[in-house]
Motif scaffolding. Structure first.
Motif, PDB file in Angstrom:
ATOM      1  N   ALA A 162       0.838  -1.205   0.000  1.00  0.00           N
ATOM      2  CA  ALA A 162       0.000   0.000   0.000  1.00  0.00           C
ATOM      3  C   ALA A 162       0.870   1.250   0.000  1.00  0.00           C
ATOM      4  CB  ALA A 162      -0.930  -0.006   1.205  1.00  0.00           C
ATOM      5  N   GLY A 163       1.952   1.234   0.777  1.00  0.00           N
ATOM      6  CA  GLY A 163       2.882   2.367   0.768  1.00  0.00           C
ATOM      7  C   GLY A 163       3.523   2.556  -0.588  1.00  0.00           C
ATOM      8  N   GLY A 164       3.919   1.464  -1.231  1.00  0.00           N
ATOM      9  CA  GLY A 164       4.491   1.543  -2.575  1.00  0.00           C
ATOM     10  C   GLY A 164       3.490   2.083  -3.574  1.00  0.00           C
ATOM     11  N   ARG A 165       2.235   1.697  -3.433  1.00  0.00           N
ATOM     12  CA  ARG A 165       1.194   2.205  -4.332  1.00  0.00           C
ATOM     13  C   ARG A 165       1.010   3.710  -4.151  1.00  0.00           C
ATOM     14  NH1 ARG A 165      -1.254   2.021  -9.004  1.00  0.00           N
ATOM     15  NH2 ARG A 165      -3.460   2.505  -8.893  1.00  0.00           N
ATOM     16  N   LEU A 166       1.036   4.174  -2.913  1.00  0.00           N
ATOM     17  CA  LEU A 166       0.904   5.612  -2.668  1.00  0.00           C
ATOM     18  C   LEU A 166       2.074   6.396  -3.272  1.00  0.00           C
ATOM     19  CD1 LEU A 166      -0.394   5.663   1.012  1.00  0.00           C
ATOM     20  CD2 LEU A 166      -1.668   6.208  -1.072  1.00  0.00           C
ATOM     21  N   ILE A 167       3.276   5.870  -3.121  1.00  0.00           N
ATOM     22  CA  ILE A 167       4.450   6.537  -3.709  1.00  0.00           C
ATOM     23  C   ILE A 167       4.334   6.536  -5.233  1.00  0.00           C
ATOM     24  CG2 ILE A 167       6.950   6.371  -4.019  1.00  0.00           C
ATOM     25  CD1 ILE A 167       7.034   5.186  -1.154  1.00  0.00           C
ATOM     26  N   ARG A 168       3.912   5.411  -5.782  1.00  0.00           N
ATOM     27  CA  ARG A 168       3.763   5.323  -7.241  1.00  0.00           C
ATOM     28  C   ARG A 168       2.711   6.305  -7.753  1.00  0.00           C
ATOM     29  NH1 ARG A 168       1.209   0.463 -10.524  1.00  0.00           N
ATOM     30  NH2 ARG A 168       1.595   1.254 -12.598  1.00  0.00           N
ATOM     31  N   LEU A 169       1.607   6.447  -7.036  1.00  0.00           N
ATOM     32  CA  LEU A 169       0.583   7.408  -7.443  1.00  0.00           C
ATOM     33  C   LEU A 169       1.113   8.838  -7.410  1.00  0.00           C
ATOM     34  CD1 LEU A 169      -2.615   5.976  -5.727  1.00  0.00           C
ATOM     35  CD2 LEU A 169      -2.116   6.069  -8.172  1.00  0.00           C
ATOM     36  N   ARG A 170       1.947   9.133  -6.429  1.00  0.00           N
ATOM     37  CA  ARG A 170       2.532  10.472  -6.341  1.00  0.00           C
ATOM     38  C   ARG A 170       3.465  10.726  -7.535  1.00  0.00           C
ATOM     39  NH1 ARG A 170       2.337  15.370  -6.213  1.00  0.00           N
ATOM     40  NH2 ARG A 170       4.057  16.492  -5.288  1.00  0.00           N
ATOM     41  N   VAL A 171       4.277   9.741  -7.894  1.00  0.00           N
ATOM     42  CA  VAL A 171       5.165   9.881  -9.055  1.00  0.00           C
ATOM     43  C   VAL A 171       4.337  10.040 -10.324  1.00  0.00           C
ATOM     44  CG1 VAL A 171       6.835   8.629 -10.490  1.00  0.00           C
ATOM     45  CG2 VAL A 171       7.107   8.666  -8.011  1.00  0.00           C
ATOM     46  N   GLU A 172       3.277   9.256 -10.442  1.00  0.00           N
ATOM     47  CA  GLU A 172       2.418   9.341 -11.612  1.00  0.00           C
ATOM     48  C   GLU A 172       1.732  10.709 -11.699  1.00  0.00           C
ATOM     49  OE1 GLU A 172      -1.499   6.929 -12.787  1.00  0.00           O
ATOM     50  OE2 GLU A 172       0.255   5.664 -12.417  1.00  0.00           O
ATOM     51  N   ARG A 173       1.284  11.217 -10.578  1.00  0.00           N
ATOM     52  CA  ARG A 173       0.643  12.536 -10.567  1.00  0.00           C
ATOM     53  C   ARG A 173       1.626  13.623 -11.001  1.00  0.00           C
ATOM     54  NH1 ARG A 173      -1.243  13.554  -5.170  1.00  0.00           N
ATOM     55  NH2 ARG A 173      -2.999  12.227  -5.697  1.00  0.00           N
ATOM     56  N   ARG A 174       2.843  13.539 -10.493  1.00  0.00           N
ATOM     57  CA  ARG A 174       3.863  14.534 -10.862  1.00  0.00           C
ATOM     58  C   ARG A 174       4.190  14.434 -12.353  1.00  0.00           C
ATOM     59  NH1 ARG A 174       5.240  19.145 -11.322  1.00  0.00           N
ATOM     60  NH2 ARG A 174       7.445  19.578 -11.556  1.00  0.00           N
ATOM     61  N   ALA A 175       4.262  13.224 -12.892  1.00  0.00           N
ATOM     62  CA  ALA A 175       4.541  13.058 -14.321  1.00  0.00           C
ATOM     63  C   ALA A 175       3.403  13.642 -15.160  1.00  0.00           C
ATOM     64  CB  ALA A 175       4.721  11.580 -14.651  1.00  0.00           C
ATOM     65  N   THR A 176       2.180  13.460 -14.709  1.00  0.00           N
ATOM     66  CA  THR A 176       1.040  14.026 -15.429  1.00  0.00           C
ATOM     67  C   THR A 176       1.076  15.548 -15.393  1.00  0.00           C
ATOM     68  OG1 THR A 176      -0.261  12.071 -14.868  1.00  0.00           O
ATOM     69  CG2 THR A 176      -1.482  14.003 -15.599  1.00  0.00           C
ATOM     70  N   GLU A 177       1.451  16.106 -14.242  1.00  0.00           N
ATOM     71  CA  GLU A 177       1.575  17.565 -14.134  1.00  0.00           C
ATOM     72  C   GLU A 177       2.662  18.083 -15.078  1.00  0.00           C
ATOM     73  OE1 GLU A 177       2.381  18.221 -10.022  1.00  0.00           O
ATOM     74  OE2 GLU A 177       0.309  17.814  -9.400  1.00  0.00           O
ATOM     75  N   GLN A 178       3.794  17.409 -15.141  1.00  0.00           N
ATOM     76  CA  GLN A 178       4.864  17.821 -16.050  1.00  0.00           C
ATOM     77  C   GLN A 178       4.416  17.708 -17.499  1.00  0.00           C
ATOM     78  OE1 GLN A 178       8.141  15.303 -14.951  1.00  0.00           O
ATOM     79  NE2 GLN A 178       8.935  16.787 -13.466  1.00  0.00           N
ATOM     80  N   TRP A 179       3.694  16.659 -17.835  1.00  0.00           N
ATOM     81  CA  TRP A 179       3.190  16.489 -19.188  1.00  0.00           C
ATOM     82  C   TRP A 179       2.247  17.642 -19.538  1.00  0.00           C
ATOM     83  CZ3 TRP A 179      -1.724  15.564 -21.232  1.00  0.00           C
ATOM     84  CH2 TRP A 179      -1.740  15.179 -22.579  1.00  0.00           C
ATOM     85  N   GLY A 180       1.386  18.027 -18.579  1.00  0.00           N
ATOM     86  CA  GLY A 180       0.476  19.143 -18.811  1.00  0.00           C
ATOM     87  C   GLY A 180       1.220  20.452 -19.035  1.00  0.00           C
ATOM     88  N   GLU A 181       2.289  20.686 -18.259  1.00  0.00           N
ATOM     89  CA  GLU A 181       3.098  21.902 -18.431  1.00  0.00           C
ATOM     90  C   GLU A 181       3.769  21.912 -19.805  1.00  0.00           C
ATOM     91  OE1 GLU A 181       5.797  21.803 -15.139  1.00  0.00           O
ATOM     92  OE2 GLU A 181       4.205  22.132 -13.671  1.00  0.00           O
ATOM     93  N   GLU A 182       4.317  20.774 -20.211  1.00  0.00           N
ATOM     94  CA  GLU A 182       4.964  20.690 -21.524  1.00  0.00           C
ATOM     95  C   GLU A 182       3.943  20.888 -22.643  1.00  0.00           C
ATOM     96  OE1 GLU A 182       6.926  16.924 -21.577  1.00  0.00           O
ATOM     97  OE2 GLU A 182       8.383  17.510 -20.044  1.00  0.00           O
ATOM     98  N   TRP A 183       2.754  20.359 -22.452  1.00  0.00           N
ATOM     99  CA  TRP A 183       1.720  20.512 -23.469  1.00  0.00           C
ATOM    100  C   TRP A 183       1.297  21.976 -23.609  1.00  0.00           C
ATOM    101  CZ3 TRP A 183       0.225  17.922 -27.424  1.00  0.00           C
ATOM    102  CH2 TRP A 183      -0.990  18.224 -28.058  1.00  0.00           C
ATOM    103  N   GLU A 184       1.207  22.683 -22.494  1.00  0.00           N
ATOM    104  CA  GLU A 184       0.860  24.106 -22.554  1.00  0.00           C
ATOM    105  C   GLU A 184       1.929  24.893 -23.318  1.00  0.00           C
ATOM    106  OE1 GLU A 184       0.136  25.673 -18.662  1.00  0.00           O
ATOM    107  OE2 GLU A 184      -1.580  24.358 -18.327  1.00  0.00           O
TER     108      GLU A 184
END
Length: 195
Positions: A162-184
């Motif tokens: 469960a801890g690994g899943r939470l860390i993975r979700l945080r990394v995934e969220r940050r990657a999505t945010e970076q993708w959104g910034e690059e897309w803008e």
């Protein structure tokens, strides 16, 4: 219309690929690390939990002493639970015994139904002179130890996952945010060229 078949490629996050992001590799390492740590940590926690339960049972068994008590109250011949149709062969009754220090004690204990007043009944007492239950058999003690160890191990492993899943979700969220910034930024450049 043909249905498209998806093909899963094992280890795709580690392979060199123009479409692979850095976060994909980080996620892969997080998943691998979480599973490895959950497996090893769960096994260690399970063994430690089993040893703790076994030690507690051994201490408990070492403190119990058999004693002979005298029945003080009359006991009915038998009891029956009409709702579920079960006959009970043991009934609670007041007994008196002498503990290991020579102190006369009185308490309530489970005795066989139909026992006469003044009869001697076997009881078990702890080191403090309190009545306890009869010690469990070695097979039951082993079963309790195994079940406790498995429970602790599984719980520990699931907690790590469960801890690994939470860390993975945080990394995934940050990657999505970076993708959104690059897309803008890309969208802004396209807008200038088209205008």
């Amino acid at each position: 219309m043909r249905k498209i078949k998806r093909v899963k490629v094992l280890g795709w996050r580690w392979r060199r690929n123009e479409l692979r992001r850095h976060s994909d590799a980080v996620e892969a390492w997080i998943v691998l690390g979480a599973w490895a740590f959950a497996t090893a940590g769960g096994a260690v926690a399970g063994v430690a939990g089993a040893q703790t339960v076994a030690a507690a049972q051994a201490r408990d068994e070492a403190e119990r002493r058999p004693a002979t008590a005298v029945l003080l109250d009359p006991v009915p011949r038998g009891a029956r639970d009409v709702a579920i149709g079960v006959d009970y062969n043991r009934v609670k009754a007041k007994v008196r015994w002498t503990d290991a220090q020579g102190t006369i004690r009185t308490a309530t204990a489970g005795v066989k139904a139909g026992t006469d007043v003044g009869s001697t009944v076997p009881v078990w007492a702890d080191g403090h002179g309190h009545l306890t239950g009869e010690p469990v058999s070695p097979a039951k003690a082993t079963a309790r130890t195994v079940v406790a160890g498995m429970g602790v191990g599984l719980t520990g492993g699931l907690f790590v996952l469960a801890g690994g899943r939470l860390i993975r979700l945080r990394v995934e969220r940050r990657a999505t945010e970076q993708w959104g910034e690059e897309w803008e930024q890309t969208g802004a450049r396209w807008g200038r060229r088209a205008g």
